[in-house]
Design a protein around this motif. Sequence first.
Motif, short mmCIF file in Angstrom:
data_model
loop_
_atom_site.label_atom_id
_atom_site.label_comp_id
_atom_site.label_asym_id
_atom_site.label_seq_id
_atom_site.Cartn_x
_atom_site.Cartn_y
_atom_site.Cartn_z
N THR A 21 40.69 40.33 34.23
CA THR A 21 39.25 40.51 34.43
C THR A 21 38.91 41.20 35.75
N ALA A 22 39.89 41.41 36.62
CA ALA A 22 39.60 41.94 37.96
C ALA A 22 38.90 43.30 37.89
N GLY A 23 39.42 44.19 37.06
CA GLY A 23 38.86 45.55 37.00
C GLY A 23 37.43 45.58 36.52
N VAL A 24 37.16 44.93 35.39
CA VAL A 24 35.81 45.00 34.83
C VAL A 24 34.80 44.31 35.73
N VAL A 25 35.18 43.18 36.35
CA VAL A 25 34.25 42.49 37.25
C VAL A 25 33.96 43.35 38.48
N THR A 26 34.99 43.97 39.03
CA THR A 26 34.81 44.82 40.21
C THR A 26 33.86 45.98 39.91
N ALA A 32 28.83 45.40 47.50
CA ALA A 32 30.02 45.09 48.28
C ALA A 32 31.00 46.26 48.26
N HIS A 33 31.62 46.55 49.43
CA HIS A 33 32.58 47.64 49.52
C HIS A 33 33.99 47.08 49.53
N SER A 34 35.00 47.95 49.68
CA SER A 34 36.39 47.58 49.41
C SER A 34 36.87 46.37 50.20
N PHE A 35 36.78 46.43 51.54
CA PHE A 35 37.30 45.32 52.33
C PHE A 35 36.42 44.08 52.22
N GLU A 36 35.14 44.27 51.99
CA GLU A 36 34.28 43.12 51.79
C GLU A 36 34.62 42.42 50.48
N ILE A 37 34.92 43.20 49.45
CA ILE A 37 35.35 42.61 48.18
C ILE A 37 36.60 41.76 48.39
N THR A 38 37.56 42.33 49.11
CA THR A 38 38.81 41.62 49.36
C THR A 38 38.58 40.35 50.18
N PHE A 39 37.70 40.42 51.19
CA PHE A 39 37.42 39.25 52.03
C PHE A 39 36.83 38.11 51.21
N TRP A 40 35.76 38.39 50.47
CA TRP A 40 35.09 37.33 49.73
C TRP A 40 36.00 36.74 48.66
N ARG A 41 36.73 37.58 47.97
CA ARG A 41 37.66 37.09 46.94
C ARG A 41 38.68 36.14 47.55
N SER A 42 39.25 36.52 48.67
CA SER A 42 40.25 35.68 49.32
C SER A 42 39.64 34.41 49.88
N LEU A 43 38.41 34.50 50.39
CA LEU A 43 37.75 33.30 50.91
C LEU A 43 37.50 32.31 49.78
N ALA A 208 27.00 42.33 50.46
CA ALA A 208 26.93 41.69 49.14
C ALA A 208 25.72 40.78 49.03
N GLY A 209 24.99 40.94 47.93
CA GLY A 209 23.87 40.06 47.64
C GLY A 209 24.32 38.90 46.76
N ALA A 210 23.35 38.16 46.26
CA ALA A 210 23.67 36.98 45.44
C ALA A 210 24.42 37.37 44.18
N HIS A 211 24.04 38.49 43.57
CA HIS A 211 24.72 38.96 42.35
C HIS A 211 26.19 39.22 42.63
N ASP A 212 26.47 39.97 43.71
CA ASP A 212 27.85 40.29 44.04
C ASP A 212 28.64 39.05 44.43
N LEU A 213 28.02 38.14 45.16
CA LEU A 213 28.72 36.93 45.58
C LEU A 213 29.11 36.08 44.38
N GLY A 214 28.26 36.05 43.36
CA GLY A 214 28.61 35.32 42.16
C GLY A 214 29.83 35.91 41.47
N LEU A 215 29.88 37.23 41.39
CA LEU A 215 31.04 37.89 40.77
C LEU A 215 32.29 37.71 41.62
N GLY A 220 37.61 35.04 42.90
CA GLY A 220 38.41 34.18 43.73
C GLY A 220 38.90 32.94 43.02
N VAL A 221 38.04 32.35 42.18
CA VAL A 221 38.37 31.08 41.53
C VAL A 221 39.07 31.29 40.19
N PHE A 222 38.45 32.08 39.30
CA PHE A 222 38.93 32.18 37.92
C PHE A 222 39.88 33.35 37.69
N GLN A 223 39.86 34.37 38.55
CA GLN A 223 40.78 35.48 38.37
C GLN A 223 42.06 35.30 39.19
#
Length: 305
Positions: A21-26, A32-43, A208-215, A220-223
């Motif tokens: 699911t990583a590709g379609v969700v991204t 959110a941009h590249s490193f921000e995506i990586t940060f939030w996912r890892s957090l 990242a807004g609320a929409h992006d944070l949800g994705l 981070g959790v389910f993928q």
Amino acid sequence: MRLTHGGAVWLMVVVTLMWGTAGVVTRHLAQAHSFEITFWRSLFTTLALLVILPLWRGRAVFSQLRRGGRELWISGVCWAVMFTAFMVALTLASTASVLVTMSLGPLLTALAARIFIGHRLPARTWLAIVVAGAGIGWMYGTQLMQGGGGSLAGTLLALCVPLAGAANWTVVQHAQAKGHRIDLVPAVLIGAVITALFTLPFAWPFKAGAHDLGLLAFLGVFQLAIPCVLSVLCAQVLKAPEVALLALLEVVFGIALAWIGAGEQPAPSVLAGGALVIGALVFNELLALRGRRTTVADTAVPGAH
């Protein structure tokens, strides 16, 4: 509760679907941009594992972080490289290119076994390496000739994932040879923490807004966090070639989900090169399953990323 063989097979299928699911969700992230995506996912992965690990293994699991030794932390660094390279590569290249490149993991792991540990590789594995290399060369060469600089950079960055995975396997095998068993799930937790700390300066200021944070929480959790734990459970029941074969479903699921859910149609060169790579991997692992025993070179660390 111990899984049956059939239960482990079906659970591994679910794991690959979650990884895929990583590709379609991204592709549905808005700001959110590249490193921000990586940060939030890892957090979010870190937070999830901080809840899952005590429930699964008890609080004593955290003492392993102190007693794990150097190899555990090196393994954590390898996971951090995989996490970072995977997500940044997805922002630069197509989902199909990234997943096909990452599927080289079992073959690069076998090469690592030959180079660093001295294991002899069967002829089938050498043949698979040559065929898969031709497929990757075709895919990379076509991107270069078409002037897809960003896509080629992303695909090359994706190559860091199987390379780091092979390094991780080498570290785990070296530790086991000395009588030290590395628990992979705490190593993943270390990798998630390192990734979050490393990418934080590059992720700031957050967009990242609320929409992006949800994705990103979903990623981070389910993928990552939950399928990582489930894949370790499956690897305790299934043979290494079975895990490697089932893990290839991530490529199928990932490409299909990105195509259906985000309109990301894979390029013909990616499909052609990917067919060579996947075919070589299937050929190698099926012959390994038919053999009387699995060699150490056929053993791989579960490939969460």
